[in-house]
Design a protein around this motif. Sequence first.
Motif, PDB file in Angstrom:
ATOM      1  N   TYR A   1       0.759  -1.199   0.125  1.00  0.00           N
ATOM      2  CA  TYR A   1       0.229   0.020   0.092  1.00  0.00           C
ATOM      3  C   TYR A   1       0.905   1.242   0.023  1.00  0.00           C
ATOM      4  CZ  TYR A   1      -3.534  -3.214   1.167  1.00  0.00           C
ATOM      5  OH  TYR A   1      -4.664  -4.358   1.195  1.00  0.00           O
ATOM      6  N   GLY A   2       1.976   1.380   0.756  1.00  0.00           N
ATOM      7  CA  GLY A   2       2.613   2.373   0.901  1.00  0.00           C
ATOM      8  C   GLY A   2       3.894   2.205   1.691  1.00  0.00           C
TER       9      GLY A   2
ATOM     10  N   VAL B   1       2.986   9.178   4.422  1.00  0.00           N
ATOM     11  CA  VAL B   1       2.949   7.961   3.687  1.00  0.00           C
ATOM     12  C   VAL B   1       3.543   8.262   2.196  1.00  0.00           C
ATOM     13  CG1 VAL B   1       1.629   5.950   2.681  1.00  0.00           C
ATOM     14  CG2 VAL B   1       0.958   7.238   4.998  1.00  0.00           C
TER      15      VAL B   1
ATOM     16  N   PRO C   1      -4.467  10.850  -1.366  1.00  0.00           N
ATOM     17  CA  PRO C   1      -3.011  10.388  -1.123  1.00  0.00           C
ATOM     18  C   PRO C   1      -2.101  11.321  -2.013  1.00  0.00           C
ATOM     19  CG  PRO C   1      -4.507   8.586  -1.584  1.00  0.00           C
ATOM     20  CD  PRO C   1      -5.235   9.661  -1.821  1.00  0.00           C
TER      21      PRO C   1
ATOM     22  N   PRO D   1       2.992   7.039  -0.690  1.00  0.00           N
ATOM     23  CA  PRO D   1       1.887   6.044  -1.410  1.00  0.00           C
ATOM     24  C   PRO D   1       2.273   5.156  -2.714  1.00  0.00           C
ATOM     25  CG  PRO D   1       1.507   8.121  -2.051  1.00  0.00           C
ATOM     26  CD  PRO D   1       2.422   8.092  -1.194  1.00  0.00           C
TER      27      PRO D   1
ATOM     28  N   LEU E   1      -4.868   4.290   2.646  1.00  0.00           N
ATOM     29  CA  LEU E   1      -3.636   5.210   2.576  1.00  0.00           C
ATOM     30  C   LEU E   1      -4.103   6.525   3.206  1.00  0.00           C
ATOM     31  CD1 LEU E   1      -2.390   4.996  -1.165  1.00  0.00           C
ATOM     32  CD2 LEU E   1      -1.238   4.229   0.800  1.00  0.00           C
TER      33      LEU E   1
END
Length: 264
Positions: A8-9, A73, A231, A75, A64
Amino acid sequence: MTQQVYTYGIVRAGHRLPRPATGIGAPPERLRLLDVGPLSAVVSGAPAGLLARRRDLLAHQRTLLTLSREGPVLPMRFGSVAPDEETLRRQLADAPDEKLRTLERLDGRVEMNLKALVVEGDLAELLRQDAHLRRLHHESRTRPGYENSVRLGQAVAESLTRRATRAATRTVQQVRGLTEASAPGPTVEGCALNLSFLLPRENESRFRDAVERAAAEHAGRTELRVSGPLPCFSFTEPRRPPAGRARPRPRRAAPAAATSEGRS
């Protein structure tokens, strides 16, 4: 058989996972952290036959955005799957200082997107404002024919696009003081501007309010659409020059001049 890993990140080590800690899939896959030095990848199992279903696209983005409430984050795009953990660990260990600098830049920030959509307008108003358009309109009336009609149609489309571009430029100037960076998005049909902004999270409401005021000012002539928070995909990679912009086609105004699009 080695299990694939869905990513995801990337976050700093020690980043807290959301509750419930679930991501894509049906039933949802459980999230976990894969730690490598000062960084962690937020991962889960990769569902078999993964497709870009709306359910999973929204789950990826929701994960996210929830992660970003606990810290920055970096992403990954939907569908980022590593063949195994070891491959992902090697990728995570590559250029860690650069990843940490990016995370520092994104800390406390969100991405907001602004689109300015061309709207079909009152021809009489366009004629009052554009002498060249008045001449072509007069020629199409006094000497009707295919070529004159085509020239008039092209000129009307160009005039509408210029009007939308002026509205977009004015709006960007009004929100620029609330933002820290901007990045052009891909060409969208019927769109005179597709621009993303990086801004402090606390400026989100003021940014939205500024766009809504601009939308009211240009209602019926240009549709201004704001999306976010998103994100920060647009601010994690080296800048690239925008692709050549095709001439957008006019589009009719939506009932609401400024909207918050679905988080996708």
